[in-house]
Each structure stands twice: as structure tokens, then as C-alpha cells.
Design a protein around this motif. Structure first.
Motif, PDB file in Angstrom:
ATOM      1  N   ASP A  73       2.110   1.776  -3.499  1.00 44.67           N
ATOM      2  CA  ASP A  73       1.027   2.238  -4.382  1.00 44.67           C
ATOM      3  C   ASP A  73       0.714   3.714  -4.122  1.00 44.67           C
ATOM      4  OD1 ASP A  73      -0.814   2.065  -6.361  1.00 44.67           O
ATOM      5  OD2 ASP A  73      -2.088   0.569  -5.390  1.00 44.67           O
ATOM      6  N   PHE A  74       0.705   4.116  -2.863  1.00 44.03           N
ATOM      7  CA  PHE A  74       0.488   5.529  -2.540  1.00 44.03           C
ATOM      8  C   PHE A  74       1.587   6.398  -3.136  1.00 44.03           C
ATOM      9  CE2 PHE A  74      -2.584   4.586   0.967  1.00 44.03           C
ATOM     10  CZ  PHE A  74      -3.509   5.568   0.663  1.00 44.03           C
ATOM     11  N   LYS A  86       8.231   6.380  -7.814  1.00 42.68           N
ATOM     12  CA  LYS A  86       8.287   4.950  -8.077  1.00 42.68           C
ATOM     13  C   LYS A  86       9.460   4.340  -7.342  1.00 42.68           C
ATOM     14  CE  LYS A  86       5.902   5.049 -12.513  1.00 42.68           C
ATOM     15  NZ  LYS A  86       5.910   4.613 -13.930  1.00 42.68           N
ATOM     16  N   ALA A 134       3.497   5.866  -5.699  1.00 42.23           N
ATOM     17  CA  ALA A 134       3.450   5.939  -7.165  1.00 42.23           C
ATOM     18  C   ALA A 134       2.221   6.701  -7.661  1.00 42.23           C
ATOM     19  CB  ALA A 134       3.458   4.528  -7.740  1.00 42.23           C
ATOM     20  N   THR A 135       1.068   6.489  -7.010  1.00 44.32           N
ATOM     21  CA  THR A 135      -0.179   7.080  -7.510  1.00 44.32           C
ATOM     22  C   THR A 135      -0.356   8.527  -7.075  1.00 44.32           C
ATOM     23  OG1 THR A 135      -1.219   4.893  -7.406  1.00 44.32           O
ATOM     24  CG2 THR A 135      -2.691   6.795  -7.571  1.00 44.32           C
ATOM     25  N   VAL A 136      -0.096   8.822  -5.818  1.00 42.34           N
ATOM     26  CA  VAL A 136      -0.373  10.152  -5.279  1.00 42.34           C
ATOM     27  C   VAL A 136       0.815  11.094  -5.434  1.00 42.34           C
ATOM     28  CG1 VAL A 136      -1.055  11.422  -3.207  1.00 42.34           C
ATOM     29  CG2 VAL A 136      -1.993   9.150  -3.637  1.00 42.34           C
ATOM     30  N   HIS A 137       2.031  10.552  -5.270  1.00 45.01           N
ATOM     31  CA  HIS A 137       3.208  11.423  -5.246  1.00 45.01           C
ATOM     32  C   HIS A 137       4.143  11.225  -6.442  1.00 45.01           C
ATOM     33  CE1 HIS A 137       2.029  12.345  -1.106  1.00 45.01           C
ATOM     34  NE2 HIS A 137       1.909  11.034  -0.901  1.00 45.01           N
ATOM     35  N   SER A 138       3.798  10.316  -7.337  1.00 49.96           N
ATOM     36  CA  SER A 138       4.617  10.060  -8.545  1.00 49.96           C
ATOM     37  C   SER A 138       6.043   9.669  -8.177  1.00 49.96           C
ATOM     38  CB  SER A 138       4.630  11.293  -9.455  1.00 49.96           C
ATOM     39  OG  SER A 138       3.324  11.628  -9.864  1.00 49.96           O
ATOM     40  N   GLU A 182       0.826  -1.209   0.000  1.00 49.82           N
ATOM     41  CA  GLU A 182       0.000   0.000   0.000  1.00 49.82           C
ATOM     42  C   GLU A 182       0.860   1.258   0.000  1.00 49.82           C
ATOM     43  OE1 GLU A 182      -3.885  -1.797   2.429  1.00 49.82           O
ATOM     44  OE2 GLU A 182      -2.224  -0.839   3.505  1.00 49.82           O
TER      45      GLU A 182
END
Length: 421
Positions: free
Chosen positions: A61-62, A70, A64-68, A58
Motif C-alpha cells: 500500500d505504501f 504497483k 502504490a500510494t506514496v511512491h506510485s 502495508e
């Protein structure tokens, strides 16, 4: 953004002001510093998500998705290790955990179960602790709270009182008011003794309520420590008298603090008693008056309500006195969650030492009460002219004052026909 020299609207931060030409480079540097402070670092993001209890997947995923951002799972574990963040190592000391739990139990945290407390310790205090250890500490530190939560019952507030005359609860009863019959009542919070139950032309007149209060105080020779009413204007005169009589004293509730306003729903002692009153008494009178209306013998006009009061008031007041006497001598059963004693209200009120209570009232003399001359503009039936008119009709017809509700109905119908109403 505005220029600090001339106040010109810059829109965005610029190197020079387009109006006065001043150098604004320092604003650009300050804006950059602010942006740097506002944007959290990668380590801050990882720490926040970890302390909030998110799993490794999680967190990735946060990021990568919210803060870009990786990152591989291996890199995340390496960073967590370098930051000494682990859920299975480096446990916080028991003393630190114990102190944090004690602090939470002093506030809203006293309602938490061990799972919620465990989450609070991790998020709010950044502690690393096993959930089973939190459960054991909660049983040790807060056994009563654990027992209450295990019972899975809603915990209600408990009414508490030090003794009789600690608080008097006053309120009006309006269920019979559409028929011209207004009732006012007062009950002692500790003993649940009904101190007065009076029916009249109005329970909205401050003079009427104040007269009930003065009469009750005069008969008992005592004023309560506190008086509790709703915010109606009819209570203003009574509240002023109460505060004046309590002003010479120096206790915490002396003077203006001796009267407390609040909503009718929160005035629980008298509101609870009104429920009993309807079941045991007033429902009969409501049905009787409703029957007169359905037979087209009552239309709600001023003349009809005055006639109802003229005929029924004496019998109804006698019924109220009987209801009050019956209640004050009946036995209140014990209630598990109540802090007030069980027994007969009259006994609890007059003999509080038998129940571990103390009389909290303050003595008052007739001379002190004599300074309050309170008058009401309401006559017996609410209209002095109609009162005299109905009395004349009663004398002409030879009717006697009714003593039962049946004779009240007969007298009402006969006087109504004579008056051609």
C-alpha cells in the motif's frame, strides 16, 4: 541557480548562460546525478519499510500510494527473498544481538522495555531476532532495569552527597515579605541541618546575605565544598567570598566551581524545607499579619512595614531559632529511595562517620575571614530615622520590648496610634 562565471540568476539549470553565454552543460549533468542519488531505488524502499516492521500488505500500500509503484504480493515476496529479508529465517547471531543490547543500555536505551529494544534492534541495527530472545537477553543483561519497569513506578532522580559540608543550599523565604519580614535560610544537603534561619529588613541585599554566610562560617570554622543558590543578585557577594576562600585548593570544585547557580525550583533541599517550615511555623505568622490587614491595622505602607519589623522582629527571630533547634534535633525517618542517611540532623552533621559519610568541608581561619568587611545599609526596621522615632515613642509610653506575639500585637497597635499612622 546562479551562473558560476558571472553570477547571473539562471532560475533553472540551462545549457548556456543568458548573460555571459558560457557553456553550463556540466551543471545539467551534475543536477541529473544529484537527482538520481536523491531518489531511492525500489529495493531501498522495500528494505526500509521491511526493517521498520510493516506487514506485506502495508508495504504494498505504501509503494502504490506514496511512491506510485504497483506490485503484486507474489512479486514482493520474491524480491524479499532475493534480498535475504525474512522475519523467520537467517536470525542474527546471539553475540551480535548481545553486543547491540549492551551498547543501547549505555545510553537512553537503558529505559527501553524488551518490545522497544526489539524494535530498535530491527530498525537501527538491521538485526533479525525473535522478540522472546530479546526478552530473555534483557533479563540476563539488565535485571535491575527489568525489575524497575515491572514495578510500573516513575523513577525520580535521587539526591546524593558525600557527607556534611559537601553542598550548602541557600535561599530566601518571601511569604512574610509583604509585611516587611524577609527570611533567609541555609541547609546542609547531606545532613539536612539548618545552618542559619535569619529574619530581617531584607533578604535581597547582598550585604545581608554575605553577613549571614560569614557569621555561619565563622561559628563553624569551615567552608563548604560547594555552595548552591538561585540566580538572584543578592547572592553575588556571598558567591564571590566562597570562590575566593576556595581558590587556594586544587580539588575539582576549587575556585569558581565551588559555587553553583540554578533555578529556585531545582534547589530541592532548601525548597523542600520551606514546605515543612510553612506547615509548622510560618502559616501562623501569615495568618496573624493577614488578620492585622483585615482589621485595617496594616496597609502595606513603608511606615507600617517598618513598625511591624520594629515590634515583631525580635519575637519572630526567637521563634525561628526555636524552629531551627527543633528541626536539627528531630529524627528524620528513613526513605527508601534516599541515599542520604536518616537520623537527627545535628548528629548526622557532626558525626558523619556513624553513617558512612565524610566531612567535606575545608577549615578557614578568622584571619582569612577578616579580609571580608561586608556592610549592610539596612537598619533593624529598615529605616534609621523611623527606628529612632519608634524608640522615642516606646520610651515615652513606657512600653517594654515584647516577648510574645500577643504583646507584639498590643505594642504595635499602641505605637501605631501614638504615631497617628
Amino acid at each position: 541557480m546562479f551562473c558560476p562565471f558571472c553570477g547571473h540568476d539562471l532560475g533553472t539549470v540551462q545549457a548556456f548562460c543568458g548573460s555571459c553565454g558560457k557553456n553550463l552543460q556540466f551543471l545539467t549533468e551534475a543536477e541529473d546525478d544529484r537527482s538520481a542519488l536523491d531518489s531511492p531505488t525500489e529495493e531501498d524502499l522495500i528494505r526500509n519499510y521491511f526493517e521498520d516492521g510493516y506487514s506485506h500488505d502495508e508495504i504494498l500500500d505504501f509503494l502504490a500510494t506514496v511512491h506510485s509503484v504497483k506490485m503484486s504480493l507474489r512479486s514482493l515476496k520474491r524480491k524479499l527473498k532475493s534480498m535475504s529479508l525474512s522475519r523467520k529465517k537467517n536470525y542474527s547471531s546471539p553475540a551480535t544481538v548481545h553486543a547491540a543490547i549492551q551498547k543501547e543500555l549505555k545510553g537512553p536505551g537503558q529505559l527501553h522495555g524488551y518490545r522497544s529494544m526489539w524494535q530498535t534492534l530491527r530498525q537501527k541495527y538491521s538485526l533479525t531476532v525473535r522478540r522472546d530472545d530479546v526478552m530473555a537477553l534483557m533479563r540476563q543483561v539488565d535485571p535491575s532495569g527489568v525489575q524497575l519497569r515491572a514495578s510500573q513506578r516513575f523513577v525520580r532522580r535521587v539526591y546524593s552527597s558525600l557527607g556534611p559540608n559537601y553542598t550548602w543550599h541557600v535561599d530566601g523565604y518571601d511569604k512574610l515579605k509583604p509585611y516587611g519580614l524577609a527570611i533567609s535560610g541555609c541547609i546542609d544537603g547531606y545532613s539536612r541541618k539548618v545552618l542559619w534561619l535569619v529574619c530581617g529588613a531584607s533578604n535581597n541585599d547582598p550585604g545581608v546575605i554575605a553577613q549571614n554566610y560569614i557569621r555561619c562560617v565563622s561559628e563553624g570554622g569551615v567552608i563548604p565544598m560547594r555552595l548552591r543558590t538561585d540566580c538572584g543578585t543578592e547572592n553575588g557577594t556571598m558567591a564571590a567570598i566562597q570562590c575566593t576562600l576556595r581558590s587556594p585548593y586544587t580539588d575539582v570544585f576549587a575556585g569558581a566551581a565551588s559555587h553553583m547557580y540554578g533555578t529556585s525550583m531545582a534547589n530541592q533541599r532548601i525548597e523542600s524545607w520551606w514546605s515543612y517550615f510553612r506547615k509548622q511555623r510560618s502559616q501562623f505568622w501569615m495568618d496573624l499579619m493577614s488578620d492585622l490587614r483585615e482589621r485595617h491595622l496594616f496597609n502595606g505602607s513603608h511606615e507600617h512595614t517598618c513598625l511591624v519589623r520594629f515590634v515583631f522582629l525580635g519575637v519572630l527571630q526567637g521563634d525561628l531559632d526555636e524552629c531551627r533547634r527543633k528541626w536539627n534535633t528531630h529524627t528524620i525517618r528513613p526513605v527508601r529511595l534516599s541515599r542520604c542517611p536518616s537520623g537527627k540532623p545535628d548528629v548526622i552533621y557532626n558525626l558523619p562517620h556513624r553513617f558512612g559519610g565524610t566531612d567535606c568541608g575545608f577549615p578557614v581561619s578568622q584571619e582569612e575571614l577578616g579580609q571580608f568587611a561586608v556592610e549592610s545599609t539596612y537598619s533593624l526596621c529598615g529605616d534609621a530615622q523611623l527606628q529612632a522615632y519608634f524608640e522615642d515613642l516606646q520610651r515615652q509610653s513606657g512600653l517594654v520590648q515584647p516577648l510574645t506575639w500577643e504583646s507584639c500585637v498590643e505594642s504595635y497597635i499602641r505605637l501605631k496610634n501614638m504615631a497617628e499612622m
